[in-house]
Design an enzyme around this catalytic site. Structure first.
Site, PDB file in Angstrom:
ATOM      1  N   CYS A   2       0.859  -1.191   0.000  1.00 57.66           N
ATOM      2  CA  CYS A   2       0.000   0.000   0.000  1.00 57.66           C
ATOM      3  C   CYS A   2       0.885   1.227   0.000  1.00 57.66           C
ATOM      4  O   CYS A   2       2.012   1.160   0.471  1.00 57.66           O
ATOM      5  CB  CYS A   2      -0.821   0.100   1.274  1.00 57.66           C
ATOM      6  SG  CYS A   2      -2.256  -0.949   1.288  1.00 57.66           S
ATOM      7  N   ARG A  16      -4.582   7.262  -0.312  1.00 59.52           N
ATOM      8  CA  ARG A  16      -3.764   6.051  -0.366  1.00 59.52           C
ATOM      9  C   ARG A  16      -4.176   5.146  -1.522  1.00 59.52           C
ATOM     10  O   ARG A  16      -5.299   5.249  -2.044  1.00 59.52           O
ATOM     11  CB  ARG A  16      -3.925   5.311   0.948  1.00 59.52           C
ATOM     12  CG  ARG A  16      -5.349   4.776   1.244  1.00 59.52           C
ATOM     13  CD  ARG A  16      -5.543   3.284   1.056  1.00 59.52           C
ATOM     14  NE  ARG A  16      -4.601   2.445   1.717  1.00 59.52           N
ATOM     15  CZ  ARG A  16      -4.683   2.069   2.991  1.00 59.52           C
ATOM     16  NH1 ARG A  16      -5.702   2.475   3.738  1.00 59.52           N
ATOM     17  NH2 ARG A  16      -3.773   1.261   3.499  1.00 59.52           N
ATOM     18  N   ASN A  79      -0.029  -2.212   5.748  1.00 58.13           N
ATOM     19  CA  ASN A  79       0.477  -3.504   6.210  1.00 58.13           C
ATOM     20  C   ASN A  79       1.923  -3.404   6.709  1.00 58.13           C
ATOM     21  O   ASN A  79       2.747  -2.719   6.102  1.00 58.13           O
ATOM     22  CB  ASN A  79       0.415  -4.508   5.056  1.00 58.13           C
ATOM     23  CG  ASN A  79      -0.414  -5.695   5.414  1.00 58.13           C
ATOM     24  OD1 ASN A  79      -1.305  -5.608   6.245  1.00 58.13           O
ATOM     25  ND2 ASN A  79      -0.118  -6.835   4.793  1.00 58.13           N
TER      26      ASN A  79
HETATM   27  C1  LIG Z   1      -4.286  -5.221   3.813  1.00 51.19           C
HETATM   28  C2  LIG Z   1      -4.600  -3.756   4.023  1.00 51.19           C
HETATM   29  C3  LIG Z   1      -3.343  -2.956   3.833  1.00 51.19           C
HETATM   30  C4  LIG Z   1      -2.935  -2.963   2.398  1.00 51.19           C
HETATM   31  C5  LIG Z   1      -1.533  -3.402   2.313  1.00 51.19           C
HETATM   32  O1  LIG Z   1      -0.628  -2.813   2.861  1.00 51.19           O
HETATM   33  N1  LIG Z   1      -1.342  -4.509   1.581  1.00 51.19           N
HETATM   34  C6  LIG Z   1      -0.072  -5.085   1.420  1.00 51.19           C
HETATM   35  C7  LIG Z   1      -0.135  -6.581   1.637  1.00 51.19           C
HETATM   36  S1  LIG Z   1       1.476  -7.156   1.833  1.00 51.19           S
HETATM   37  O2  LIG Z   1       2.164  -6.361   2.822  1.00 51.19           O
HETATM   38  O3  LIG Z   1       2.108  -7.094   0.539  1.00 51.19           O
HETATM   39  O4  LIG Z   1       1.344  -8.537   2.299  1.00 51.19           O
HETATM   40  C8  LIG Z   1      -5.167  -3.482   5.409  1.00 51.19           C
HETATM   41  C9  LIG Z   1      -5.399  -1.968   5.638  1.00 51.19           C
HETATM   42  C10 LIG Z   1      -6.561  -1.863   6.620  1.00 51.19           C
HETATM   43  C11 LIG Z   1      -6.846  -3.306   7.014  1.00 51.19           C
HETATM   44  C12 LIG Z   1      -8.252  -3.603   7.564  1.00 51.19           C
HETATM   45  C13 LIG Z   1      -8.563  -2.698   8.740  1.00 51.19           C
HETATM   46  O5  LIG Z   1      -7.522  -2.748   9.706  1.00 51.19           O
HETATM   47  C14 LIG Z   1      -9.898  -3.070   9.369  1.00 51.19           C
HETATM   48  C15 LIG Z   1     -10.061  -4.559   9.692  1.00 51.19           C
HETATM   49  C16 LIG Z   1      -9.275  -4.961  10.938  1.00 51.19           C
HETATM   50  C17 LIG Z   1      -9.490  -6.422  11.275  1.00 51.19           C
HETATM   51  O6  LIG Z   1      -8.725  -6.735  12.402  1.00 51.19           O
HETATM   52  C18 LIG Z   1      -9.074  -7.288  10.096  1.00 51.19           C
HETATM   53  C19 LIG Z   1      -9.848  -6.914   8.864  1.00 51.19           C
HETATM   54  C20 LIG Z   1      -9.751  -5.436   8.488  1.00 51.19           C
HETATM   55  C21 LIG Z   1     -10.819  -5.215   7.417  1.00 51.19           C
HETATM   56  C22 LIG Z   1      -8.332  -5.074   7.935  1.00 51.19           C
HETATM   57  C23 LIG Z   1      -7.947  -5.947   6.733  1.00 51.19           C
HETATM   58  C24 LIG Z   1      -6.604  -5.582   6.093  1.00 51.19           C
HETATM   59  O7  LIG Z   1      -5.552  -5.876   6.966  1.00 51.19           O
HETATM   60  C25 LIG Z   1      -6.548  -4.070   5.745  1.00 51.19           C
HETATM   61  C26 LIG Z   1      -7.541  -3.857   4.602  1.00 51.19           C
END
Ligand SMILES: C[C@H](CCC(=O)NCCS(=O)(=O)O)[C@H]1CC[C@H]2[C@@H]3[C@H](O)C[C@@H]4C[C@H](O)CC[C@]4(C)[C@H]3C[C@H](O)[C@]12C
Length: 329
Positions: A2, A16, A79
């Site tokens: 992200c 973002r 993340n």
């Molecule tokens: C994965 C998202 C961040 C995007 C990112 O950085 N991706 C990179 C993946 S990686 O590094 O390459 O593995 C994060 C941002 C906000 C997160 C969400 C938010 O924190 C809100 C909830 C929180 C809950 O505990 C889990 C589901 C959730 C709905 C989360 C799911 C997921 O972890 C999200 C959507």
């Protein structure tokens, strides 16, 4: 992966790219001032600042990915796998589940200065929202109209970093990204001068050669450099349309096209690819949340000030994912 960023013209913008291989059912969600926000280990927020952002709403609770409050304070969770470390609740600390951090800070703080004070007491706990939604390993970009910080909680405790470039990506920790950025400080948006071999007749043979060396891959450290270069050199008019359009161009410099970041296959043998599910740009001064999705690059928006901000119910807008093509004949 992200990427999050801030941008200033006449107004201030925060947004973002959300990159992932699958989508939850996220929606643009407005939380009005009287929507009660229960907290697992501390008092519920019964009255608070209103906020708008992208959230997965579960059991009427807004699980925000990124949001901006009515004062302009903004946050995005990114993340941070392997580095984020959440603890058991501890005596004498403000114990918050990681999914509560965005509403708790944005509900109570108007500025980064105020957020710093509350963050100093925070202990993020490993509390799951539900068995199906365990805690996500995150770190956060937090910004108001004047400054940006990053909040991280690792094995070594919590840290608040000043963020002078106003951008953020994923692993590793923020201090690494700032050190790594220094490797590229010679890169420039201007045409380069021959400093390698004075007296040897060398001229740039292509425009853009001043930025030679800026990485173009999709790794977190590379995206940090690329988006910092793009944002810090960005020029646009200061109308709302020009500012928002330029903001999406900045995020576009690090967007992920399907197929370019492959993660293997799922149990049915389908190829898993990380891609930019949505990009957002919130006008922090006016509470207008603009977004595009992977499928629909046309810009949609939700204005928080068109909602009843004194209300007690979430306003939820489904993402406009249908592609829109303007036919001209
Ligand atoms: C994965 C998202 C961040 C995007 C990112 O950085 N991706 C990179 C993946 S990686 O590094 O390459 O593995 C994060 C941002 C906000 C997160 C969400 C938010 O924190 C809100 C909830 C929180 C809950 O505990 C889990 C589901 C959730 C709905 C989360 C799911 C997921 O972890 C999200 C959507």
């Amino acid at each position: 992966m992200c990427t999050a960023a801030t941008y200033t013209t006449k107004d201030h913008y925060f947004g973002r790219n959300l990159d992932l291989e699958f989508s939850y059912h996220e929606t643009v969600t407005v939380t009005p001032r009287r929507k009660v926000l229960p907290m697992r280990h501390t008092d519920a927020l019964k009255e608070h600042y209103a906020m708008i952002g992208m959230a997965f709403v579960v059991e009427d609770y807004p699980l925000y990915y990124d949001a901006t409050n009515e004062k302009g304070l903004s946050m995005a969770g990114l993340n941070f796998p392997g580095n984020a470390h959440y603890n058991a609740p501890a005596d004498g600390r403000r114990n918050l589940a990681s999914f509560e951090l965005i509403p708790w800070i944005l509900g109570q703080c108007a500025t980064v200065e105020q957020a710093r004070i509350l963050l100093a007491e925070v202990n993020l706990t490993d509390t799951a929202f539900s068995p199906q939604l365990p805690p996500s390993p995150l770190h956060w970009l937090i910004a108001d109209q004047n400054e940006s910080i990053v909040f991280e909680q690792t094995e070594n405790g919590t840290r608040i970093f000043d963020n002078p470039v106003g951008v953020m990506t994923n692993n590793p920790t923020f201090d690494y990204h700032m050190l790594h950025l220094q490797d590229y400080m010679n890169a420039s948006a201007r045409l380069p001068e021959n400093r390698l071999a004075p007296g040897v007749g060398m001229e740039p043979y292509s425009r853009g050669m001043g930025g030679f060396g800026i990485p173009g891959d999709l790794s977190s450290a590379s995206r940090f450099v690329k988006v910092a270069f793009t944002k810090m050199n960005s020029l646009s008019g200061d109308s709302e349309e020009e500012s928002v359009s330029q903001f999406f161009k900045i995020l576009g410099s690090v967007e992920q096209q399907k197929g370019c970041c492959r993660l293997g296959t799922d149990e049915d043998g389908n190829l898993l690819c990380e891609y930019t599910i949505y990009s957002s740009c919130c006008n922090m001064d006016r509470g207008i949340y603009y977004y595009t999705t992977y499928e629909n690059s046309g810009i949609s928006c939700v204005d928080m000030n068109r909602e009843d901000l004194d209300g007690d119910r979430l306003a939820v807008y489904e993402l406009q994912k249908e592609p829109r093509i303007c036919r001209q004949n």
